[in-house]
Design a protein around this motif. Structure first.
Motif, PDB file in Angstrom:
ATOM      1  N   THR A 200       0.783  -1.540   0.081  1.00 21.53           N
ATOM      2  CA  THR A 200       0.226   0.142   0.208  1.00 21.53           C
ATOM      3  C   THR A 200       1.024   1.078  -0.152  1.00 21.53           C
ATOM      4  O   THR A 200       2.676   0.814   0.049  1.00 21.53           O
ATOM      5  CB  THR A 200      -0.744  -0.251   1.644  1.00 21.53           C
ATOM      6  OG1 THR A 200      -0.243   0.152   2.083  1.00 21.53           O
ATOM      7  CG2 THR A 200      -1.743  -1.485   1.200  1.00 21.53           C
ATOM      8  N   ASN A 201       0.014   2.192   0.440  1.00 22.34           N
ATOM      9  CA  ASN A 201       0.826   3.605   0.346  1.00 22.34           C
ATOM     10  C   ASN A 201       1.783   3.376   1.794  1.00 22.34           C
ATOM     11  O   ASN A 201       2.039   4.904   2.099  1.00 22.34           O
ATOM     12  CB  ASN A 201       0.371   4.778  -0.580  1.00 22.34           C
ATOM     13  CG  ASN A 201       0.005   4.536  -1.342  1.00 22.34           C
ATOM     14  OD1 ASN A 201      -1.106   4.432  -1.988  1.00 22.34           O
ATOM     15  ND2 ASN A 201       1.146   5.565  -2.904  1.00 22.34           N
TER      16      ASN A 201
ATOM     17  N   SER B  76       4.530   2.645   4.311  1.00 25.22           N
ATOM     18  CA  SER B  76       6.083   1.641   4.829  1.00 25.22           C
ATOM     19  C   SER B  76       6.137   0.467   3.519  1.00 25.22           C
ATOM     20  O   SER B  76       5.243  -0.205   4.188  1.00 25.22           O
ATOM     21  CB  SER B  76       6.716   2.117   5.617  1.00 25.22           C
ATOM     22  OG  SER B  76       8.057   1.577   5.745  1.00 25.22           O
ATOM     23  N   PRO B  77       7.674   0.756   2.847  1.00 22.93           N
ATOM     24  CA  PRO B  77       8.289   1.151   2.092  1.00 22.93           C
ATOM     25  C   PRO B  77       8.033   2.319   2.299  1.00 22.93           C
ATOM     26  O   PRO B  77       8.935   3.294   1.272  1.00 22.93           O
ATOM     27  CB  PRO B  77       9.251   0.447   1.755  1.00 22.93           C
ATOM     28  CG  PRO B  77       9.004  -0.520   1.399  1.00 22.93           C
ATOM     29  CD  PRO B  77       7.831  -1.093   2.019  1.00 22.93           C
ATOM     30  N   PHE B  78       6.142   2.528   1.111  1.00 21.42           N
ATOM     31  CA  PHE B  78       6.143   2.830  -0.125  1.00 21.42           C
ATOM     32  C   PHE B  78       5.588   4.782   0.720  1.00 21.42           C
ATOM     33  O   PHE B  78       5.223   4.319   1.817  1.00 21.42           O
ATOM     34  CB  PHE B  78       5.377   2.227  -0.950  1.00 21.42           C
ATOM     35  CG  PHE B  78       5.790   1.617  -1.723  1.00 21.42           C
ATOM     36  CD1 PHE B  78       6.308   1.374  -2.816  1.00 21.42           C
ATOM     37  CD2 PHE B  78       5.279   0.610  -1.172  1.00 21.42           C
ATOM     38  CE1 PHE B  78       7.004   0.616  -3.668  1.00 21.42           C
ATOM     39  CE2 PHE B  78       6.422  -1.304  -1.867  1.00 21.42           C
ATOM     40  CZ  PHE B  78       6.445  -0.737  -2.989  1.00 21.42           C
ATOM     41  N   GLN B  79       5.472   5.591  -0.225  1.00 27.37           N
ATOM     42  CA  GLN B  79       5.138   6.400   0.661  1.00 27.37           C
ATOM     43  C   GLN B  79       3.865   7.558  -0.665  1.00 27.37           C
ATOM     44  O   GLN B  79       2.998   6.454  -0.807  1.00 27.37           O
ATOM     45  CB  GLN B  79       5.890   7.945   0.074  1.00 27.37           C
ATOM     46  CG  GLN B  79       7.546   7.099   0.383  1.00 27.37           C
ATOM     47  CD  GLN B  79       8.003   8.375   0.066  1.00 27.37           C
ATOM     48  OE1 GLN B  79       8.357   9.408  -0.628  1.00 27.37           O
ATOM     49  NE2 GLN B  79      10.029   8.393  -0.336  1.00 27.37           N
ATOM     50  N   ALA B  80       3.194   8.250   0.666  1.00 33.26           N
ATOM     51  CA  ALA B  80       1.646   8.313  -0.283  1.00 33.26           C
ATOM     52  C   ALA B  80       1.710   8.711  -1.370  1.00 33.26           C
ATOM     53  O   ALA B  80       2.310   8.989  -2.491  1.00 33.26           O
ATOM     54  CB  ALA B  80       1.460   9.608   1.610  1.00 33.26           C
ATOM     55  N   PRO B  81      -0.001   8.686  -1.555  1.00 38.16           N
ATOM     56  CA  PRO B  81      -0.592   9.026  -3.372  1.00 38.16           C
ATOM     57  C   PRO B  81       0.146   9.998  -3.890  1.00 38.16           C
ATOM     58  O   PRO B  81       1.048  10.082  -5.209  1.00 38.16           O
ATOM     59  CB  PRO B  81      -1.678   8.451  -3.280  1.00 38.16           C
ATOM     60  CG  PRO B  81      -1.862   8.065  -2.120  1.00 38.16           C
ATOM     61  CD  PRO B  81      -0.928   9.007  -0.918  1.00 38.16           C
ATOM     62  N   GLU B  82       0.384  11.580  -3.060  1.00 38.83           N
ATOM     63  CA  GLU B  82       1.299  12.304  -3.931  1.00 38.83           C
ATOM     64  C   GLU B  82       2.102  12.405  -3.844  1.00 38.83           C
ATOM     65  O   GLU B  82       2.703  13.085  -4.700  1.00 38.83           O
ATOM     66  CB  GLU B  82       0.163  13.584  -2.466  1.00 38.83           C
ATOM     67  CG  GLU B  82      -1.154  14.085  -3.213  1.00 38.83           C
ATOM     68  CD  GLU B  82      -1.989  12.902  -1.738  1.00 38.83           C
ATOM     69  OE1 GLU B  82      -2.672  12.749  -2.178  1.00 38.83           O
ATOM     70  OE2 GLU B  82      -1.121  11.892  -0.906  1.00 38.83           O
TER      71      GLU B  82
END
Length: 230
Positions: free
Chosen positions: A152-153, A155-161
């Motif tokens: 999902t958005n 950790s380790p990924f970031q916010a959608p924006e």
């Protein structure tokens, strides 16, 4: 110029020619004459002196009819040089016709060119969305291989924006079981063409051994999409 006995306009001629015509009887003393500089036609008798011509007194008209006055005779003739044509000239008419044709052609070209340009811009903006989404594919695949679920958005990924672009407002990652999905969402402002504004492009990935099989889907009409997302 002068009017002969039949009323026909002759000339221009020089003074000697006019004197000879009078002496032969081709021109009467009351014949109307005109030269450049005269306001109107006048009887020959009035300009005889400047032509060096001696005018014989004409016999009276039969039946006692009075001769036509010089003013009446002059009114019957006007110098050709003073006559003016009314209305538009041929050159102006041609110019107007060409101008109308030019406007019609330009309108037809605009009707063809503007939609084609809008389609070109929409396709270019669609490409940006697919490139941003495709850039995240390797990281999504690695995450799934490591933990067995789609990311999902967080950790380790970031916010959608964080993954926004010039025409893309955000990119959302759908977690959970397969398939893993990466969705690019277009902006809703004037920077994006109306056909793409607020629309979505989704990449769906299904694990296939050590790799993923990805497909692309969108509600955007096919003519605005790139070939890899048909």
């Amino acid at each position: 110029m002068y009017a002969d006995r039949s009323g026909q306009q002759r000339g221009p001629v020089d003074a000697a020619t006019l004197r000879d015509a009078y002496r032969r009887g081709d021109v009467a003393a009351d014949a109307l004459v005109w030269r450049e500089g005269m306001a109107q036609w006048a009887p020959l008798s009035q300009v005889a002196a400047e032509l060096g011509l001696v005018i014989n007194t004409p016999p009276p008209l039969p039946g006692g009819l009075p001769p036509m006055s010089p003013a009446a005779q002059a009114a019957a003739y006007m110098p050709v040089a003073t006559q003016k044509k009314s209305g538009l000239s041929g050159c102006w008419i041609i110019a107007i016709v060409l101008g109308v044709v030019f406007l019609v052609v330009m309108a037809m070209m605009a009707a063809i060119a503007i939609p084609a340009y809008q389609e070109y811009v929409s396709r270019a903006q669609f490409v940006e969305a697919t490139i941003l989404a495709e850039d995240l594919k390797p990281a999504v695949e690695q995450h799934y291989q490591r933990v067995g679920t789609c990311p999902t958005n967080e950790s380790p990924f970031q916010a959608p924006e964080t993954y926004a672009g010039r025409y893309v407002a955000r990119i959302e990652l759908q977690g959970g079981p397969k398939p893993c999905e990466i969705t690019a969402i277009f902006r809703t402002d004037e920077s994006v063409t109306s056909v793409l504004r607020g629309s979505r492009v989704t990449m769906s990935g299904v694990p296939d051994g050590d790799s993923f099989t990805w497909t692309c889907r969108s509600s955007i009409p096919e003519r605005y999409r790139r070939n890899s997302c048909q």
